[in-house]
Design a protein around this motif. Structure first.
Motif, short mmCIF file in Angstrom:
data_model
loop_
_atom_site.label_atom_id
_atom_site.label_comp_id
_atom_site.label_asym_id
_atom_site.label_seq_id
_atom_site.Cartn_x
_atom_site.Cartn_y
_atom_site.Cartn_z
N ASN A 3 1.19 -1.77 -0.01
CA ASN A 3 -0.02 -0.48 0.35
C ASN A 3 0.75 1.31 0.07
O ASN A 3 1.84 1.39 0.88
CB ASN A 3 -0.98 -0.04 1.05
N VAL A 4 0.09 2.35 -0.70
CA VAL A 4 1.29 3.50 -0.58
C VAL A 4 0.64 4.34 0.21
O VAL A 4 -0.61 4.55 1.09
CB VAL A 4 0.90 4.68 -1.38
N LEU A 5 1.29 4.44 1.19
CA LEU A 5 1.40 5.33 3.10
C LEU A 5 1.26 6.81 2.08
O LEU A 5 -0.04 7.94 2.85
CB LEU A 5 2.12 4.72 3.31
N LEU A 6 2.43 7.00 1.58
CA LEU A 6 2.61 8.55 1.96
C LEU A 6 2.94 9.32 -0.10
O LEU A 6 3.45 8.12 -0.67
CB LEU A 6 3.86 8.85 2.56
N LYS A 7 2.46 9.79 -0.24
CA LYS A 7 2.54 9.91 -1.52
C LYS A 7 3.28 11.75 -1.73
O LYS A 7 2.17 12.13 -1.90
CB LYS A 7 1.11 9.60 -3.27
N LEU A 8 3.94 12.04 -2.78
CA LEU A 8 4.17 12.94 -2.77
C LEU A 8 3.98 13.11 -4.46
O LEU A 8 4.70 12.45 -5.40
CB LEU A 8 6.29 13.75 -2.57
N ASP A 9 3.22 14.38 -4.67
CA ASP A 9 2.81 15.07 -6.21
C ASP A 9 3.48 15.45 -6.83
O ASP A 9 2.67 16.91 -6.43
CB ASP A 9 1.29 14.40 -6.29
N SER A 10 4.22 16.13 -7.12
CA SER A 10 5.43 16.83 -8.28
C SER A 10 5.50 18.19 -7.37
O SER A 10 5.21 19.25 -6.91
CB SER A 10 4.41 17.79 -9.70
N VAL A 11 5.49 17.83 -5.85
CA VAL A 11 5.88 19.24 -5.41
C VAL A 11 6.77 20.13 -4.95
O VAL A 11 8.00 19.62 -4.93
CB VAL A 11 6.34 18.26 -3.32
N SER A 12 6.63 21.12 -4.80
CA SER A 12 7.50 22.36 -5.28
C SER A 12 7.78 22.96 -4.50
O SER A 12 6.97 22.88 -3.86
CB SER A 12 7.91 22.94 -6.72
N LYS A 13 9.23 23.49 -4.14
CA LYS A 13 9.32 24.75 -3.42
C LYS A 13 10.24 25.84 -3.82
O LYS A 13 10.99 25.41 -3.61
CB LYS A 13 9.73 23.87 -1.57
N THR A 14 9.37 26.91 -3.64
CA THR A 14 10.48 28.22 -3.56
C THR A 14 10.13 29.52 -3.10
O THR A 14 9.39 29.64 -1.84
CB THR A 14 9.41 28.66 -5.04
N TYR A 15 11.00 29.80 -2.54
CA TYR A 15 11.72 30.72 -1.57
C TYR A 15 12.01 32.15 -1.56
O TYR A 15 12.52 31.97 -3.29
CB TYR A 15 13.00 30.23 -0.64
N ARG A 16 10.74 33.19 -2.03
CA ARG A 16 11.26 34.62 -2.07
C ARG A 16 11.44 35.29 -1.11
O ARG A 16 10.47 35.96 -0.82
CB ARG A 16 9.53 34.63 -2.83
N ASN A 64 3.87 24.51 -4.26
CA ASN A 64 3.46 23.43 -5.40
C ASN A 64 2.89 22.26 -5.63
O ASN A 64 3.79 21.71 -4.98
CB ASN A 64 3.26 24.17 -7.29
N GLY A 65 2.37 21.50 -6.41
CA GLY A 65 1.32 19.81 -5.87
C GLY A 65 0.93 19.46 -4.47
O GLY A 65 0.35 20.22 -3.71
N ILE A 67 0.29 16.88 -0.94
CA ILE A 67 1.09 14.98 -0.63
C ILE A 67 -0.25 14.70 0.36
O ILE A 67 -0.67 15.13 0.73
CB ILE A 67 1.65 16.04 0.60
N GLU A 68 0.02 13.39 0.05
CA GLU A 68 -0.99 12.81 0.62
C GLU A 68 -0.32 11.32 1.37
O GLU A 68 0.18 10.69 1.28
CB GLU A 68 -1.73 11.86 -0.16
N LEU A 69 -1.51 11.57 2.80
CA LEU A 69 -1.02 10.50 3.66
C LEU A 69 -2.40 9.81 4.08
O LEU A 69 -3.74 9.96 4.08
CB LEU A 69 -0.92 11.38 5.15
N LYS A 70 -1.77 8.34 3.91
CA LYS A 70 -2.94 7.01 3.90
C LYS A 70 -4.11 7.65 2.74
O LYS A 70 -5.72 8.09 3.59
CB LYS A 70 -3.61 7.00 5.38
N GLY A 71 -4.17 8.71 1.95
CA GLY A 71 -4.60 8.87 1.25
C GLY A 71 -5.90 10.27 1.10
O GLY A 71 -6.47 10.85 -0.07
N ARG A 72 -5.14 11.06 2.77
CA ARG A 72 -5.92 11.88 2.53
C ARG A 72 -4.91 12.94 2.19
O ARG A 72 -3.39 12.79 1.95
CB ARG A 72 -6.80 12.19 3.75
N ALA A 73 -5.21 14.77 1.06
CA ALA A 73 -4.81 15.55 1.69
C ALA A 73 -4.21 15.56 2.94
O ALA A 73 -4.78 15.80 3.18
CB ALA A 73 -5.19 16.44 0.55
N ILE A 74 -2.82 16.22 3.16
CA ILE A 74 -2.09 16.98 4.19
C ILE A 74 -2.18 17.95 4.15
O ILE A 74 -1.10 19.01 4.81
CB ILE A 74 -1.42 15.74 5.32
N HIS A 75 -1.28 18.66 2.97
CA HIS A 75 -0.06 19.49 2.85
C HIS A 75 -1.09 20.41 3.00
O HIS A 75 -0.22 22.08 3.65
CB HIS A 75 0.20 19.62 1.40
N THR A 76 -2.49 20.81 3.73
CA THR A 76 -2.96 22.25 3.63
C THR A 76 -3.07 22.06 5.07
O THR A 76 -3.52 22.81 5.75
CB THR A 76 -4.79 22.20 2.82
#
Lengths: 375, 369, 285
Positions: A3-16, A64-65, A67-76
């Motif tokens: 089972n995929v536990l954690l899915k990182l989907d095209s995650v980007s981080k830009t510092y300005r 951008n992108g 992050i899903e943990l156990k199928g739920r989006a957690i990045h927010t």
């Protein structure tokens, strides 16, 4: 395990930063972590590994992108709602609490009973060799002990995902070697899933099921330690992974008299029978022409046949010998598990077995061939 | 005598003994590594030799001159520091030139010497840069060039590779002997890395709490460490220690491990019936099936790769953790429950009470004679 | 690391503007006053609208104070000269004595060195007035009352501890290994002090010197008691503007502008230098 536990989907981080150019710390990073896996994010400082970990933990926003943990989006979600445990590089122990209280805090709030709690704290403390400081405060223990306490506090928690940021950087080498094995055993036994951030490839190799090699915010390769070592995807991974580092030679390929010849700049030529490479691979090599050869020091053999080289160092380290020799306008390093008797100034013959030869395209660094087979 | 001689050097900082009657000689042209855990006194010892720290008592001889009371600038030593200690307000050229300027070197000769040493260390393209513009590797090379510039007879290197990355450290370790060769300089090299110590030292002096615990070649120290603490400092993974009481009966020497008799082909006389700590290097264990005679019964807990080696963590029935290592790619016989076989000639016997090594099969006095 | 939204940037700018306004307002107001006559200054309600006049500055440079009642001589320019002599002199002496002393305290710990350093600092504890009475008697007996020499000596009570303690901190921040490296390279201790310690501590020395200068410039009580009219600095000289016929606000304002001008210019000049010195950075490691 699949089972995929954690899915990182095209995650980007830009510092300005104000009045300066934006910094792309992480670029389009995609990766799946299976349930029960230990994944290492490996790279030198500034490669984006810590930014990635902090985004998973929630201390850093995702530009951008998803992050899903156990199928739920957690990045927010705020960090507390992600059900993720983290061991910090800077330890971050609570100063007014003892080591025991620091470790017990999370379990206490989860309603674990006194007896079971003590038992768990003690067992982790034994594992990390900090039983004798459980009643001390963070300010009165050494950096190495603080780091182990912080690691213990993270490992003891029941969480969907455990994040370990350089968890053993402060420990003495001897202790580190022992703890690696114990921690891996602990994580596997409890079927935890963990992400480890480290710049130390020994640690990544020892602990991780899979390693994500990062450089300049990009994922270079994501695979098992064995595959990364045996089949590096590009020259960066090839030279970054492996201690001592891979020997590198730039060369031009030529087919001549049933031998594939690699001209190493000077008059040194490496010859391999053309049959050692498949026809397709041969065509590709001749087509690319400028290739970079990589040979790991453990694969370099000192023998009676091969190309001659002058030894300038032979160092015995108890369980292995490191021999360095002048070769093709540069140097070549050979490592063996046995003691080698050659001396400085002597000439030896160097042999590269074709089965250990890595070939990269010199222009873009991508791998062409490993051990005579296409990459 | 030429080289360096230290006699009874002691130093106390605020009631804490940092150096305790340290004495040793180093031959001209020899490289002596000062090795030990942090706090053992290596750095203070080096600074006493340089003259940067004043010792409480003792004498220092450099090339036959008593320099105990000589100020640092007149001792004629070159020194490289762990944190490089480059002069931040001077460029790389001026940094390297500073020992030559002190010796009032003639300008054209000075320029020539600086460029020559910079070429040798591959930093000739960054001579005009300020230290803050240099990479760590270049800083380290600049610091080394500065120490070598005036061709000192005594070179003090204070963990010069500590602050560079692993790759560079490895390359420099192989390159250093070549750089130092032919200079006829006596070298004192401080390090915390046992690999550097073994690779670079003609001899190694192991410091423990301000005292020299052992001095000898890499071979002497790796194969015949004089106590448990020293045995643990050399080798990766760390040496295994097993507490047993060996004995001798009509069937020969042996010890018991949870009711199993493990025979020994070799047992020092002093060890019979005495609580001993056996030191067994991980590479000296071979993993076999559990029922092989004389194998230590173990349960394998984890296998981890370590630089082309596979390290196995196994636990004895008594809960002792034992590490075994073998070249990567070689398969092992047996599953979870296995046996560790060892060559008892390679075992180190330590007295459990004092921690001192017991056997004299590898004589320690070989070299000093 | 964090990034800032447009709103955050805007709010930050506003906050900075408010703070700058708050701190700069008195100076701004004084500058305005210096270009007004007493009448426009004192009108009620106060107003920003007036016809600027340079009569206040003329009076100060001419050395004559004309009010509607009487006119009198003032020596403001002389006072300004005294201020410069006293401040520059005392900072120079304090640097000459304090910097080497600070170096000694930072690098050569000897028995009682902490006590001596602390004693020097303790000069600042006693209220100046308490010291002044006995000091006056002594100075008169020695014949150095009302001399630049005597005043500069007394000013050391202000400048020396300041320079000593600030510069010592900067010397301590220079890694000892950098100096060890220079000495093992073959240079003597004085060369090491001159070529390594001094340049690397220069930002600190400049900051301490500037601070000492400001303190010396602003000193009032020592000069009031120990200096006669022709040795008085501006701080004491300004008392002259309080006349029997009233307080000459316009001239006071002009005098204040003139007297803060040197320190302000010095500070602006030194600031550039301080920033340069700090960005030289990398002293550590």
């Amino acid at each position: 395990m699949s089972n995929v536990l954690l899915k990182l989907d095209s995650v980007s981080k830009t510092y300005r930063p104000l009045r300066r150019d934006p910094v792309h710390a992480v670029r389009h990073f995609s990766l799946d972590v299976q349930d029960g896996q230990i994944v290492a994010l490996l790279g030198s400082s500034g490669c984006g590994k810590t930014s990635m970990l902090r985004m998973i933990a929630g201390f850093e926003t995702v530009t951008n992108g998803a992050i899903e943990l156990k199928g739920r989006a957690i990045h927010t979600l705020p960090p507390a709602k992600r059900n993720v445990a983290m061991a910090f590089e800077g330890y971050s122990l609570y100063p007014p609490l003892t080591v025991h209280e620091n470790m017990a805090l999370a379990l206490k709030s989860q309603g674990v009973g006194r007896v079971e709690l003590d038992e768990q704290v003690n067992s982790i403390a034994r594992l990390l060799e900090i039983e004798n400081i459980l009643n001390k405060y963070p300010s009165s223990i050494s950096a190495g002990q603080q780091q182990r306490a912080s690691l213990g506090r993270a490992l003891i928690r029941r969480a969907d995902l455990h994040l370990l940021d350089e968890p053993m950087g402060q420990l003495e080498p001897q202790l580190r070697a022992v703890l690696r094995g114990r921690i891996k055993h602990f994580i596997k036994e409890r079927q935890l899933t963990a992400i480890l951030v480290t710049h130390d490839q020994t640690e990544a190799n020892a602990l991780a099921d899979r390693i994500a090699v990062m450089e300049d915010g990009n994922l270079q390769q994501f695979d098992t330690p064995e595959t990364i070592k045996a089949r590096p995807a590009n020259l960066f991974t090839g030279t970054f992974i492996g201690e001592p580092p891979m020997n590198i030679f730039h060369s031009e390929v030529e087919l001549n008299d049933q031998f594939l010849k690699f001209h190493l700049g000077t008059d040194v030529v490496l010859r391999f029978p053309e049959s050692a490479f498949s026809a397709d691979l041969r065509d590709q090599l001749l087509n690319v022409r400028k290739v970079t050869l990589g040979v790991r020091p453990y694969a370099v053999r000192l023998s009676d046949v091969g190309v001659s080289a002058e030894v300038y160092a032979n160092q015995w380290l108890g369980d292995q010998s490191h021999v360095a020799a002048r070769f093709a306008a540069g140097s070549v390093i050979s490592v063996s598990h046995d003691r080698v008797s050659t001396k400085e100034g002597e000439t030896v013959c160097i042999e590269f077995p074709v089965t250990d030869l890595h070939i990269f395209d010199t222009r873009d660094g991508s791998a062409i061939s490993h051990g005579g087979k296409p990459a | 005598m030429n080289g360096l001689a230290i006699e009874g050097l002691s130093k106390t900082f605020k009631d804490q003994i940092v150096l305790d009657e340290v004495s040793f000689d180093v031959d001209k042209g020899e490289t002596l590594v000062l090795f030990g855990p942090s706090g053992a006194g290596k750095t203070v010892l080096l600074r006493c030799i340089a003259g940067a720290v004043d010792q409480d008592s003792g004498t220092i001889w450099i090339d036959g001159h008593n320099v105990t009371a000589t100020p640092p600038e007149a001792r004629g030593v070159g020194m490289a520091f762990q944190n490089f200690a480059l002069f931040p307000h001077m460029n790389a050229f001026e940094n390297i030139a500073s020992p030559l300027r002190a010796r009032k070197s003639e300008p054209t000769k000075l320029e020539e010497s600086v460029r020559a040493i910079a070429r040798l260390l591959k930093i000739d393209h960054v001579l005009a840069h300020a230290p803050r513009e240099l990479s760590n590797g270049q800083k380290q090379r600049t610091a080394l060039a500065r120490a070598l510039a005036a061709e000192p007879g005594l070179l003090l290197l204070d963990d010069p590779l500590r602050n560079v990355d692993a790759k560079l450290r490895f390359e420099m370790r192989l390159e250093l002997p070549r750089l130092l060769a032919g200079r006829e300089a006596t070298v004192i090299y401080v390090t915390q890395d046992y690999k550097e110590a073994m690779a670079l030292g003609n001899r190694i002096a192991v410091l423990e709490e301000g005292r020299i615990a052992q001095i000898g070649t890499a071979e002497d120290i790796y194969l015949s460490p004089s106590n448990i603490a020293i045995a643990k400092l050399f080798g990766d993974p760390v040496i295994n220690l097993l507490d047993v009481v060996p004995d001798c009966d009509e069937r020969g020497a042996f010890f018991d491990l949870s009711d199993q008799r493990i025979a020994l082909d070799f047992l020092p006389e002093k060890a019979v019936g005495v609580p001993c700590t056996l030191g067994i290097r991980p590479e000296d264990f071979t993993i076999t099936k559990a029922d092989v005679p004389n194998a230590l019964p173990v349960n394998i807990e984890a296998e981890t790769p370590l630089n082309e080696k596979t390290v196995t963590l196994a636990v004895t029935p008594l809960g002792q953790e034992l590490l075994a290592s073998r070249p990567a790619g070689t398969a092992i016989h047996g599953q979870d429950s296995a046996g560790y076989v060892f060559n008892s000639r390679k075992i180190l016997f330590f007295d459990s009470k004092s921690g001192l090594r017991m056997d004299n099969s590898h004589s320690n006095e070989k070299r000093s004679e | 690391m964090r990034h800032h939204t447009v709103l955050e940037t805007w709010l930050r700018g506003l906050a900075i503007a408010v703070i700058v306004l708050f701190f700069m307002f008195p100076i701004f107001w004084i500058v305005l006053m210096s270009f007004q006559t007493n009448e426009t200054i004192l009108r009620s309600p106060p107003s920003m609208a007036f016809v600027p006049t340079i009569s206040n500055y003329e009076a100060i440079f001419a050395g004559r104070l004309d009010s509607n009642v009487a006119s009198m001589d003032i020596k403001f320019l002389g006072n300004l000269g005294n201020s410069i002599i006293l401040s520059v002199g005392s900072v120079a002496v304090a640097l000459l004595l304090g910097v080497p002393a600070a170096y000694a305290f930072a690098r050569h710990k000897f028995r009682g060195s902490e006590d001596i350093a602390f004693t020097l600092l303790s000069f600042r504890f006693a209220p100046p007035l308490l010291v002044l009475l006995p000091l006056t008697t002594y100075f008169q007996a020695l014949g150095i009352a009302d001399t630049y020499f005597g005043l500069i000596w007394v000013y050391q009570l202000i400048c020396l501890p300041l320079i000593l303690w600030i510069v010592r901190g900067y010397f301590e921040d220079i890694p000892a290994d950098i100096e060890h490296a220079y000495r093992t390279a073959g240079h003597g201790w004085f060369a090491t002090f001159r070529k390594i310690a001094l340049p690397l501590a220069m930002p600190g020395i400049a900051a301490a010197g500037l601070l000492a200068f400001i303190f010396a410039w602003n000193n009032f009580i020592f000069a009031l008691v120990l200096a006669s009219a022709d040795k008085q600095p501006v701080t004491v000289g300004a008392l002259a503007f309080v006349t029997a016929s009233g307080i000459q606000y316009g001239q006071i304002a002009a005098a204040v502008v003139l007297s803060i001008a040197p320190t302000l210019m010095l500070a602006l000049y030194a600031q550039r230098y301080l920033v340069e010195g700090l960005s030289l950075g990398a002293v550590k490691g």
